[in-house]
Structures are given as C-alpha cells and as structure tokens.
Write an enzyme that holds these catalytic residues in place. Structure first.
Site, short mmCIF file in Angstrom:
data_model
loop_
_atom_site.label_atom_id
_atom_site.label_comp_id
_atom_site.label_asym_id
_atom_site.label_seq_id
_atom_site.Cartn_x
_atom_site.Cartn_y
_atom_site.Cartn_z
N ASP A 270 -21.90 -21.32 53.44
CA ASP A 270 -21.90 -21.52 54.89
C ASP A 270 -21.57 -22.97 55.26
O ASP A 270 -21.83 -23.89 54.48
CB ASP A 270 -23.32 -21.18 55.40
CG ASP A 270 -23.33 -20.85 56.87
OD1 ASP A 270 -22.31 -21.04 57.53
OD2 ASP A 270 -24.39 -20.41 57.35
N ARG B 84 -31.45 -15.50 64.00
CA ARG B 84 -30.79 -16.69 63.44
C ARG B 84 -29.70 -17.19 64.40
O ARG B 84 -28.59 -17.50 64.01
CB ARG B 84 -30.18 -16.37 62.08
CG ARG B 84 -30.17 -17.57 61.15
CD ARG B 84 -29.26 -17.35 59.96
NE ARG B 84 -29.42 -18.43 59.00
CZ ARG B 84 -28.49 -18.77 58.13
NH1 ARG B 84 -27.35 -18.14 58.08
NH2 ARG B 84 -28.69 -19.76 57.30
N LYS C 250 -18.29 -14.21 49.28
CA LYS C 250 -19.71 -13.85 49.45
C LYS C 250 -19.85 -13.33 50.87
O LYS C 250 -19.71 -14.08 51.83
CB LYS C 250 -20.58 -15.08 49.22
CG LYS C 250 -22.08 -14.82 49.40
CD LYS C 250 -22.87 -16.07 49.02
CE LYS C 250 -24.34 -15.97 49.35
NZ LYS C 250 -25.03 -17.26 49.19
N ASP D 50 -21.94 -12.02 53.75
CA ASP D 50 -23.35 -12.11 54.16
C ASP D 50 -23.60 -11.33 55.45
O ASP D 50 -22.67 -11.00 56.20
CB ASP D 50 -23.69 -13.60 54.36
CG ASP D 50 -25.14 -13.91 54.05
OD1 ASP D 50 -25.96 -12.97 54.04
OD2 ASP D 50 -25.45 -15.10 53.83
N CYS E 286 -24.34 -9.74 50.18
CA CYS E 286 -25.54 -10.53 50.47
C CYS E 286 -25.97 -10.19 51.89
O CYS E 286 -25.14 -9.94 52.75
CB CYS E 286 -25.19 -12.01 50.34
SG CYS E 286 -26.52 -13.13 50.82
N ASP F 202 -32.77 -14.79 48.20
CA ASP F 202 -32.67 -16.24 48.27
C ASP F 202 -33.76 -16.91 47.44
O ASP F 202 -33.85 -18.14 47.39
CB ASP F 202 -32.80 -16.70 49.73
CG ASP F 202 -31.50 -16.46 50.51
OD1 ASP F 202 -30.46 -16.27 49.86
OD2 ASP F 202 -31.54 -16.46 51.75
C1 GLA Z 1 -28.13 -16.40 53.79
C2 GLA Z 1 -27.85 -16.22 52.31
C3 GLA Z 1 -27.86 -17.57 51.63
C4 GLA Z 1 -26.84 -18.47 52.28
C5 GLA Z 1 -27.09 -18.57 53.76
C6 GLA Z 1 -26.00 -19.31 54.47
O1 GLA Z 1 -29.43 -16.81 54.01
O2 GLA Z 1 -28.80 -15.36 51.73
O3 GLA Z 1 -27.60 -17.43 50.25
O4 GLA Z 1 -25.55 -17.99 52.02
O5 GLA Z 1 -27.20 -17.28 54.36
O6 GLA Z 1 -26.21 -19.41 55.81
#
Ligand code: GLA
Length: 742
Positions: A370, A446, A479, A481, A529, A551
């Site tokens: 991110d 968020r 990745k 998310d 994710c 995480d």
């Molecule tokens: C989520 C993912 C983390 C990371 C953050 C980035 O929480 O699980 O691994 O990538 O987003 O904002």
C-alpha cells in the site's frame, strides 16, 4: 444401469438406487416410493453399495402426519438428499421458496437423471476442475409450481471428495422467491458427533474450536459480504472419539467468497443434518419464469482416518483441482514486502534501496504494498484512482518495475480494487458507484466504501485500470486486498424489490472480474488478502494461487493460524514473512529464526523489515533465505502433518512428495527447566530407507523415526563428538530439522 468410469462406479439399479463409489467412500441414495430422494449411506467404500439399502431404516413411527396419505411415512425423520419445507419435515430445509400462491410448501420428486463423464462447470461461479471424475445429475420436480432442481454430484477417481451443487429452474408461469437454496444437504444417521470449525478475527484468524453437536441447530455463517475471518466456510463433523489418526469425519466447505452458511442440526431423533451453501439470512432471489439459479459448489471430504486423513484429502484436492494450474506446482519467489518495513512512508528511491538490500541477502522479488498511488500517504485517500503518486513515484510504476527487474528481481504490487475512498477522483466523478442504502449514511470502514460490483460499468472500469497496470508486462505478482466488511448493502442499479440479491450479485461481479483478469494474465502470481484472512476460501483460491492468511506476523500467533489453516488448506497456498520484532501486532519479541520457522512450510516466504533491521541481521537473513530458496521446490506438493499441539508445544512434519526429504519443526512457547524428553513419532517415511539428519550427519532408519520417534527438546552431540547442539534456550524458541533419504 452400471456405469464404471475409470475407478469410479456409479450404479443406478432398477430399484432406482444411486450409488457413487470410489476407493475412499460410497455415497448411496434412492428414489423412495413416493418419489422423494432418500439418503441411504455415506461412509467408507462399500463392496456392494446397493445392498446398503437393506440396512436403511424406514420411519415406522405412527406420527400424526402421513406424507401424501402414505401410512407410516413422513419426512420428519427420513434422511433426504434435498429436503424442502412445508410438508412433514420440520428441520431446516435445503430448499425454501415462496411460490405464486404465497406459501412455501414445496415437494420435490424425482423426475429423471443423467450421468456425464467428467464434471459440470457452473456459469458465473468458480467450480472445481474435473479430470478423472464423473457426475450424476438428478433432476427433481415440484409438479404443482413447475420448479425443477438439478442436483449435481461429482465423484473423483483419486480423491475422497464429493462435489455437490444445485440448479433451480422456474418452468412455471409465475415468479418464485427463493429464500434458502443450499448447495448440499447431507443427513447423517443418529449418533454422537463433534464439530470442529475455525473462527477468529483480524490477526487471530483460523482458531480451532471443537464441541459436541448439541440438540438444535449450530450455524457458522457470514453476513459481512465476504466469507470472513469470523467463521471460515468449513466444518468437520467428527464421530465421537475421533482424533488426528482415527475416526470417521464428514467435512464440508464451499467454493464461494460471499455470505455463506454451514449448519449442523441435531433433530428430535438425534439425526444430524449438514447444510452447506449461501447464507439464507437477508437473502432473497426473484426467479422469473424461464430463469434458473445456480448455487455454488459444496465440497465434501469424508475420511475414515481422522483429522490427518481428512486434511490430506483436502490438501491434495485444493492443490490439484482448485488453485490455478499455472502455479500449483511452481516454487514461489522469496520476497521483500514493503508494508511492515515502511508502511505508507514509501517512494521510488526507498523501493530501489530496499531492492538493493533484498538482493544483498538473496531475495528474489520486491513487493510494493500500500501507499504507491496518488496522495496515498495514509489510509484515508485515493482508493479507486489507481495511478502512481506523481511526487513519490515520478517515473511511474512501469518504470520502477523495469528498474527493479534490471537488478534481477521480480516486481509485485498491492491493490485493493473493490474499494473506493471518499477522498478520490473516482468518488467525485461517480458518487453512485458505491454500495449504499437509500437515505442512510454509509458507514466508513478504514475510511473507505465498497464499490458496487453489481454494476457492470464499475467492474469494467476496474478491469481497465488493472489491465493498464498489468499490460506493461512488468508486474509478476499482485497482492489483491479487501479491507472492510460490507454495511448498508444496497445497489442503485438493482431494483428495490431485488435488493436482497445484492451481496450475491456483488460476488458474481467480483468473479467475472477475476475471471477476465486471471485469464488474460495467467503468468501473474495473484495473492489473496482481506485484512489478512477475512476472505480465505475456495472461491478466491480458484483464481489466486496463494493467500496471506493473517497480518499476525508474530511467530506464536502465526503458528496457531497456520495450524488452523492446515485442517483444510495445503501450506502450498500460504505466504508468510519475517516481520519486525517487537511485533507490531502484539508487541512480542522473538528471534529471527523463530519468525522464519513459524512459516517455514508455507510455499511463499519473505521478509518485511526495515533497512536497518536488514543490515543488523544480514547474515542470519541471508542464511534463512538461502534455506528457503534451496527448499522452495520441496515446499510445493508435499504432505504436512500436525504431530503435536499442546498449550506449549507445536510439532509439525512436512515430507516432500518423493519422500526424499522430511522436515520436522519443534516449537515451544515458554521454556521450562529440565524438560522431560518426548519421542515425536514421524509419519509416512519409507520404513526401510535411511534418513540423514543434515545438521550433524546422523543416520536413522525410517522405521525407527516412525516407531520410536525423534527425541525432543533437542540435545545432541555431533557425530565426531566435537560439539553439542541444543534446542535454543528461552521462550518462543524453535528448531527445524531436515532429514534426507540416503
Ligand atoms: C491490509 C493487509 C496488509 C497490508 C495493508 C495495506 O491490512 O492485510 O498486509 O497490505 O492492508 O494497507
């Protein structure tokens, strides 16, 4: 009719008994006299499954109800294949639908059946791959309202797996309202059972819980829009006294990423009904004349060899039939992920610097997490815009990727394509492109809202953005998310009457996007994710080769999570990295070695550490990364075993497919003085082969390691008696042993 296809037998006898048999199980049902599909048997493979009907019990209780005038026959206790509501069965039904008369009474009777070689594939939903398998499709009909239900059963040659789904057709002239439409229902005979299921939340996903099946209904479900970390779509119904090695287990999961429900109901006669499908709470689907509704696939694994046997079947099936073929036997690159290394404080130069650090310790890929896109300096902005921040990444992502690749590293990037920040150009332009309920203030999660994937324009917009990112050809890994649960769920493009269809329509939109993207970019490695493991399910794994399960990067937290994962998922689909210490999630201090070891059997391994952490531990990191690379191929396709789990100890074994290498991980949480030794018995080695412990050259016979075991906690002299090697002292310590067949 006897149909032998490969090693599978599907028999349909003159008496309309259907039996599906392979070497792992038999599944038998029949058309009862009144046309109801009656379940007969599910369990270990029978030689002559059609005989099982003689053991089948009939309901002879002279209850007050006689189904359709049939004396001594009612459905309240009868095991069935696809139970409905409104007649004489009062348990929770697989099928519940309001017809044009306004009631929900439905009677589904056998109409016809067909057998196909291979497997049916679902339109718009992911399905397990076929291969050496065959599928029985039984069509049921409600004659009054002209509702047809096709029940599909796929049995494979080489897996103890039964895949089921249902397709509902409205052949009548009036609209139907579908309330429950489970993918599968299995009525197990009265007995004492225990349930094992996996639950949790952010950073503590996949905790296991076991309990005796109570009378009444036990349900795990999601109404958050994703399959969720609260209740993973997985249940194992275990016969009493079941353990890792012994006992009959009936387990179930769903190839679906949205609101699921798996329930276990113990009825008045101790019979147990297992329902698997889309959550019926807050769900309703209008089925117009001529239309059909397809349920997702339920996957059932039967094991007669306890939890270990069950996990082995899940692991091989998921690896072979669920995860994308392009990567399912490929070793994964070791990587540096920028998240816990830099969070949002990231720019072009920092990535290049981290890339050099990554190279210096032998890593193979850098993943820009991110924070790379326009104005994304914290989590309050810019989701949806998806172009690089001009100040921090002035050369853009493609150029950065090229520079990284010139250094000899692969390049990966983080995206969260289902979300939109209210502070974004996209939101300014399309405030209606979000899930929302008219007149209500949408709750932020968020700081973000959820894009409306029921809207084809939204899905096309995101496809174009991602296509642009990927078409440069420089991105090796994504990745993907998804960082919030859905609230105030509603879609402006769906009619008011159909709003309860939105969560499922959203998932269909998501699958259509994933389908297009992964088909166009089959060589990009996708990692799933959702704030860690908030959407870890067979649906996502059908498109993505691996998943970030949590995480929680602290080793003790991670061990629990991996242990939970391992009931269902092969560790081939998991990623793990060495994160900072003290851990950012729980503050625990632990050694680099233990942080690595907790994820040692996961296929994808990396680090997420700052420059200085890398510098301060460069030698140790380089050694561990070298170990990961040396064994990257080994960590795909082998077998994982939970040898021991107690409050203080985890002991796992991993053995390669060719049985030439075996890894044993011993982990204790708190250290104690003067510990008693334990003999940990290894499994699945070759009895008559010799195995060399690579750290000291000692030889053991496979037989000895399996029968007498390996002594832990570890204290040993080298072969030349020159040095003693110990289990590392202190809390949270671990030791990883490698045995090679000689
Ligand atoms: C989520 C993912 C983390 C990371 C953050 C980035 O929480 O699980 O691994 O990538 O987003 O904002």
């Amino acid at each position: 009719m006897l149909k032998v296809i490969g090693k599978i037998v599907i028999i349909v006898s003159e008496k309309n008994i259907f039996s599906l048999t392979n070497k792992y199980y038999s599944y038998v049902f029949r058309v009862g006299d009144g046309g109801i599909l009656e379940h007969i048997y599910y369990g270990s493979s029978l030689k002559n499954p059609n005989n099982s009907v003689s053991h089948h019990y009939q309901t002879h209780r002279d209850g007050v109800l006689h189904f359709q005038g049939k004396k001594n026959y009612n459905l309240s206790e009868l095991p069935q294949e696809y139970p409905t509501f409104g007649s004489t069965d009062f348990r929770f039904p697989a099928f519940h639908c309001k017809n044009s008369d306004g009631n929900t009474a439905t009677v589904l009777k056998y109409k016809n059946h067909r057998i196909i070689k291979g497997k049916n594939y679902l339109s718009a939903l992911p399905s397990a791959r076929g291969g050496e398998c065959s599928t029985l499709i039984v069509c049921l009909e409600d004659n009054l309202h002209k509702i047809e239900v096709d029940l599909a059963y796929t049995i494979y040659d080489n897996y103890g797996v039964l895949v089921r789904s249902a397709n509902i057709k409205n052949n009548g002239n009036n609209k139907l309202e579908l309330n429950n439409i489970y993918s599968s229902s299995i009525d197990l005979p009265a007995s004492e059972y225990e349930i094992l299921h996996l639950h949790g939340s952010w950073s503590r996903e996949l905790s296991e819980e076991s309990m005796i099946v109570p009378s009444g209904r036990f349900v795990i479900e999601s109404n958050r829009g994703s399959s969720s970390a609260a209740h993973f779509p997985f249940i194992a119904v275990c016969e009493e006294q079941c353990n890792e090695i012994h006992g009959n287990i009936y387990s179930s999961s769903l190839i679906y990423s949205g609101n699921h429900s798996i329930s276990v109901e113990k009825g008045e006669f101790n019979d147990v009904r297992l329902l698997t499908g889309i959550n019926s709470f807050n769900f309703n689907w209008s089925l117009n004349p001529g239309d059909n509704f397809q349920t997702p696939e339920a996957v059932h694994v039967y094991s007669k060899n306890g939890l270990r046997g069950m996990s082995n079947i899940w692991h091989s099936f998921i690896r072979d039939k669920i995860t994308p073929k392009n990567f399912n036997i490929k070793p994964r690159p070791t990587y540096l992920n920028t998240w816990e290394s830099s969070y949002f404080d990231i720019d072009h130069q920092k990535v290049l610097k981290l890339a050099d650090k990554a190279l210096s310790i032998g890593l193979e890929m850098i993943v820009l997490d991110d924070g790379w896109f326009d104005r994304r300096i914290d989590d309050s902005s810019s989701l949806g815009d998806w172009y690089a921040d001009a100040k921090r990444f002035p050369d853009g992502i493609q150029d950065l990727a090229i520079q990284i690749k010139r250094k000899g590293l692969k390049f990966g990037i983080w995206i969260e394509p289902e979300m939109i920040s209210t502070k974004s150009e996209l939101f300014k332009k399309h405030p209606d492109w979000v899930l929302k309920a008219p007149g209500r203030i949408p709750s932020l999660g968020r700081n973000q809202l959820v894009l409306d994937y029921c809207n084809a324009d939204v899905v096309n917009y995101i496809f174009d953005k991602l296509d642009k990112l990927l078409s440069g050809g420089n991105i090796d890994y994504i990745k993907w998310d998804m960082n919030r649960n859905m609230s105030e769920v509603g879609s402006p493009v769906v009619s008011a009457k159909q709003q309860l269809e939105v969560p499922h329509r959203y998932i269909l939109g998501l699958y259509s996007l994933l389908n297009r993207l992964t088909k166009k970019y089959p060589n990009v490695l996708f990692e799933n994710c959702a704030s860690g493991g908030n959407r870890l399910d067979l649906g996502m794994l059908r498109y993505m080769s691996q998943s970030w399960p949590s995480d929680m990067s602290d080793p003790i937290g991670r061990l629990n999570i991996i242990n939970g994962c391992s009931y269902l998922f092969p560790l081939d689909v998991l990623s793990a990295y060495i994160g900072p210490s003290p851990n950012h999630q729980n503050g625990r201090i632990s050694s680099i070695n233990s942080r690595f070891n907790a994820g040692a059997f996961c296929a994808a391994k990396g680090i997420s550490l700052s420059d200085s952490d890398i510098d301060n531990n460069a030698n140790e990191l380089a050694k561990l990364i070298n170990f990961a690379k040396e064994h990257a191929t080994d960590m795909i396709g082998g077998s994982f075993y939970r040898l021991k789990k107690s409050a203080n100890v985890f002991c796992w074994q991993y053995i390669t497919k060719d049985k030439k290498k075996c890894f044993l991980l011993y982990f204790h949480i708190l250290s104690g003085p003067n510990e008693p030794f334990q003999h940990i018995k290894l499994v699945e080695l070759e009895k008559n082969s010799k195995y060399k412990q690579t750290s000291n050259g000692k030889l053991y016979s496979g037989n000895l390691l399996m029968e007498n075991g390996f002594t832990l906690p570890y204290v040993s002299m080298t072969n030349d008696n020159k040095s003693i090697s110990y289990m590392p002292k202190g809390d949270f310590s671990s030791k990883l042993f490698v045995f090679k067949k000689v």
